[in-house]
Design an enzyme around this catalytic site. Sequence first.
Site, PDB file in Angstrom:
ATOM      1  N   ASP A   4       0.649  -1.050   0.144  1.00  0.00           N
ATOM      2  CA  ASP A   4       0.098   0.009  -0.076  1.00  0.00           C
ATOM      3  C   ASP A   4       0.923   1.582  -0.088  1.00  0.00           C
ATOM      4  OD1 ASP A   4      -2.386   1.354   0.382  1.00  0.00           O
ATOM      5  OD2 ASP A   4      -1.582   1.618   2.374  1.00  0.00           O
ATOM      6  N   GLU A  39      14.746 -14.582  -0.275  1.00  0.00           N
ATOM      7  CA  GLU A  39      14.637 -15.919   0.760  1.00  0.00           C
ATOM      8  C   GLU A  39      13.674 -17.063   0.407  1.00  0.00           C
ATOM      9  OE1 GLU A  39      15.012 -14.426   4.030  1.00  0.00           O
ATOM     10  OE2 GLU A  39      16.113 -12.778   4.351  1.00  0.00           O
TER      11      GLU A  39
END
Length: 551
Positions: free
Chosen positions: A210, A270
């Site tokens: 956002d 990751e």
Amino acid sequence: MTTSSIPSQTPDKDWWRGAVIYQIYPRSYQDSNGDGIGDLKGITSRLQHVASLGADAIWISPFFKSPMKDFGYDVSDYRDIDPIFGDLADFDALIAEAHRLGIRVMIDLVISHSSDKHPWFVESRSSRDNPKGDWYVWADAKPDGTPPNNWLSIFGGTAWAWDPTRMQYYMHNFLTSQPDLNLHNPDVQDALLDMTRFWLERGVDGFRLDTINFYFHDKLLRDNPSLAPERRNASTAPAVNPYNFQEHLYDKNRPENLEFLKRFRAVMEEFPAIAAVGEVGDSQRGLEIVGEYTSGGDKMHMCYAFEFLAPDQLTPARVAEVQHAFAAAAPEGWACWAFSNHDVVRHISRWGADVADRDAYAKMLSSLLMSQRGSVCIYQGEELGLTEADIAFEDLQDPYGIQFWPEFKGRDGCRTPMVWEENAPQAGFSTAGTTWLPIPQDHRTRAVDTQAGRDGSVMEHYRRFLAFRRLHPAFAKGGIAFEPAQGNVLVFTREHGNERLLCMFNMGAMPATGGMPEGDWETLEGHGFEARRDGNTIELPAWGGFFARAA
């Protein structure tokens, strides 16, 4: 906790490129417990609908703990579910069911600001020298007691609120109850990135970020310059909002954000096959910022600006202009396009107020959207051809609409509950006597059960076109090239590998004729449109479409 993944599928790190993402506003999708508000169990129970459409992923608007002053976009606990929506076990079940159905899950992270009820802010405002004293944006008053500078809030008025305990102002780009986090502080960044890992470990496949260009402010707190009237654009804020009177150079869009986005991307790397889309809210430099944030392969995977969410009427020239502008501003980047979402007037109403055949109009626009270069977001109810609901002032929930009523009626008109069954209580959304927003009667006639299996319905057109789109990789991955304008007929090609597709749309209310580019073209079927071909001349009905493939 679950770390489930989509079964029988090798992780595809590039899945997001050309993906169709279905946005769910959780308060309004499905209520499972009869309180009149949608929840996570409700979403889980309706995921088959998303799967039947053929969407690749869902984006769920915020469901974190929140005082709900801005309906979830004011987070008081980033690691837990608001009881209105359920609990973490409900979220884990949602992830598991979505993955069983082959649907990826993206969640909405709101990290430019938090709720003023977040423990971080409670501690930060308690004194000037506490451990979290500079986790938010604090500043002294001017000598005369007025705010530190001229920055404005999107929700109206100054972007500064006075705190009597610290005897300082704090910054809020939105409501006064939504203080801005100070991302110049590396401890704040670390806390937000640790929270991001928390959700990745629960099995989410990505994020919608956002207000991604609001993360940093100018450390010197310099005044924004004024904006000449002819440069004002109402795509980020409504025209009645003085926010449009400034060029927002210093309260957002700061260059420091690029390094943070690299840190955010490194966390995503990751984990296998994670993607993020950022919301860029800026009326002057939106596409330029998208280009910056999606370049280099080390920041955002994709972003969207407000070009197709703005009031500007959609025309062939406008579509080509936006795509050309994006290519110029973001040659390395990737867009995620939407015509509607939870913050803007539904596009059938925004652009089609005078259109007689709204079903045909809705079908044309849906196929046009899904034929663009970029990924696609579909907002719940869009597949039903829903129009903007007319909400009475006494029923308004949105603080934005209450502030600017009646010139701007806020965002409630696009947030009304999903309609599943025409004749069921509350249209199948809830068993409650009253829902959090009223359900318009004219929405009931467009309920899922009235359209499912009905040839020619808007919903079946979405299903058909999504299936057609999956057959042709050029739609998802290919480049785009526009032919010269032909009145209301938009003509462009999509090309990927050995496949070259021709797309033609009549964006007008009267039948029209368009000429195909030179070459040997094979007419394609199965997309839901009918057109008459005579050699290289195509006769298109009003709001019609035509597709062909280079032989």
